[in-house]
Design an enzyme around this catalytic site. Structure first.
Site, short mmCIF file in Angstrom:
data_model
loop_
_atom_site.label_atom_id
_atom_site.label_comp_id
_atom_site.label_asym_id
_atom_site.label_seq_id
_atom_site.Cartn_x
_atom_site.Cartn_y
_atom_site.Cartn_z
N HIS A 1 45.03 45.19 47.37
CA HIS A 1 44.30 45.84 46.28
C HIS A 1 42.90 46.23 46.75
CE1 HIS A 1 46.92 43.05 43.59
NE2 HIS A 1 47.59 44.13 43.96
N TYR B 1 36.06 33.76 46.66
CA TYR B 1 35.42 35.05 46.94
C TYR B 1 34.34 35.32 45.91
CZ TYR B 1 39.37 36.56 43.91
OH TYR B 1 40.30 36.68 42.91
#
Length: 466
Positions: free
Chosen positions: A70, A133
């Site tokens: 993605h 992240y």
């Protein structure tokens, strides 16, 4: 765990902007410790100061768990907390690097900075693998972005766990191949105040930019600013302003000038900081009282009237956002009504005007101001304040009027010089600085050489003879 490194390193990859960060991991019998995000050290080595606002953790229960490729519309810094992953990145941004692939194994000693528009996927190589992240945009429901098939032959990604055996979501098994992906467009430049004379020049200097007028985005409207899709842009050029110097002294004009020249730039500065935008803003010689013959960027602000006060307040506000270019200018001439057009018209109609002879400065043609703006952005000049005008010997308004008359076939002697006091007698006029000459040393140091005002004036008069 990957082999530990002694010092922090940032390494480039084949995908522009995709950076691998080698992290020192300090281990002992109890386990290990690392600095996962250290702004001062990492930015000094070249990692962008990307301003994370959200921290996410992905836990993968079994070896082979694979997340789809993605390309999110934000930047992210990915780092393993426990276990190991195989990471694959595909550039899905429009441009020459579209389709470029990078892959590597990532353990606790490695982090990867993934720029906006680069597809990223992670396959767990051990049970109970977790990676975190940091991202610089808040996730919002309904956000869409490109994705590409994990098994696209054109990408030839060597997954350690074959995809037939991997744990992949049903949605990610049906992503399109690269040739069917609509690439993510780059962020654009937004020009505000696009209907004004400077806005028109900026539209020509920045082809492909999004140029809007007040009818589309009113910068004095807080709700309109809050609703605007700022994530689509990386540069905002604010040419919207209140320019009526005399009207600013009236009750209604005072409020309008403060709204457009002070409050709106302050709001844009907050937007620029929040969304990590570069803000370009234009100011005026009117922020000075004109007692110095030449004004430098560092001269203390000393405005005489309301217009100058509002522009000075805007200067202070814009300087609060880290990525800003504040361009102070003087005596602007462009499309539409202006001093030169007025003098051309008077010359053509046989009128012999009286023009002020004790205010000294230089003209700034809007195409020159737009060219300077383009230059600062293209060369990546240091952020801050720059004075910009055309070059050449300073002249009075009367001296410029004589030059226009001569270029129009009239004698310069048909212009009568008068003092500011004589000209203002019986008129409601705001105070003007007597000296408006801007020092051009700082802009010249960036490699920009302004054109002489009389050369530009000659061309302007020839192109628009009145």
């Amino acid at each position: 765990m990957t082999e530990p490194v002694a010092t922090l390193r940032v390494e480039e990859t084949a995908i522009p902007g995709l950076l691998v960060v080698q992290l020192p991991v300090h281990a002992d019998s109890r386990g290990w410790f690392k600095e996962n995000w250290q702004r001062e050290k990492m930015t000094a080595l070249g990692l962008p100061d990307f301003g994370p606002v959200q921290n996410n953790i992905s836990f993968n229960a079994r070896r082979g768990a694979t997340r789809g490729i993605h390309a999110e519309p934000w930047d992210k810094l990915v780092s393993v907390a426990t276990g190991r992953v195989f990471g694959a990145w595909v550039d899905l941004r429009a441009g020459d690097s579209l389709g470029t692939v990078v892959h590597l194994e990532v353990g606790p000693g490695t982090a990867v900075f993934v720029p906006r528009g680069v597809g990223n996927s992670y396959q767990a190589l051990e049970d109970a693998t977790a990676y975190s992240y940091l991202v610089n945009e808040h996730w919002r429901p309904g956000t869409t972005y490109p994705a590409v098939a994990l098994d696209d032959p054109a990408l030839a990604i060597p997954w350690p766990v074959p995809l037939a055996e991997a744990d992949v979501s049903e949605k990610d098994r049906h992503n399109p191949t690269l040739d069917a992906v609509e690439p993510m467009a780059g962020r654009r430049t937004l020009v505000l105040g696009g209907h004004g004379q400077l806005g028109q020049a900026l539209a020509e200097a920045f082809p492909g930019s999004h140029v809007v007028g007040r009818d589309e985005l009113d910068v004095t409207d807080p709700e309109a600013l809050a609703a605007w899709p700022w994530g689509e842009y990386d540069v905002v050029i604010n040419a919207a302003a209140w320019t009526g110097v005399d009207d600013a002294e009236t009750p209604d004009g005072r409020a309008g000038a403060w709204a457009a020249n002070a409050q709106a730039p302050a709001a844009l500065a907050r937007v620029a900081t929040e969304h990590r935008l570069t803000l370009v803003h234009y100011s005026s010689d009117y922020v000075f009282d004109g007692t110095r013959e030449v004004h430098t960027e560092d001269e203390p602000l000393s405005p005489l009237g309301v217009y100058g006060q509002t522009k000075a307040a805007g200067d202070v506000a814009v300087a609060t956002t880290p990525r800003h270019y504040l361009l102070r200018t003087s005596w602007v001439v462009g499309a539409g009504g202006n001093f030169v057009r007025t003098m051309q018209s008077l010359a053509a109609r046989g009128v012999s005007p009286s023009v002020v002879d004790d205010q000294i400065g230089r003209l700034t043609f809007t195409d020159e101001l737009a060219r300077a703006t383009r230059h600062l952005l293209d060369v990546g000049a240091a952020y801050g304040t720059y004075h910009v005008s055309n070059a050449g010997d300073p002249l009075s308004w009367a001296g410029l009027a004589r030059a226009v008359f001569a270029l129009s076939g009239r004698s310069g002697d048909d212009v009568t010089p008068v003092s500011t006091e004589e000209y203002a007698a019986g008129k409601a006029m705001a105070p003007r600085p007597r000296h408006s000459v801007l020092d051009l040393t700082r802009i010249r140091a960036t490699g920009f050489e302004p054109e002489d005002q009389l050369v530009a004036l000659r061309r302007y008069c020839a192109e628009s003879p009145g």
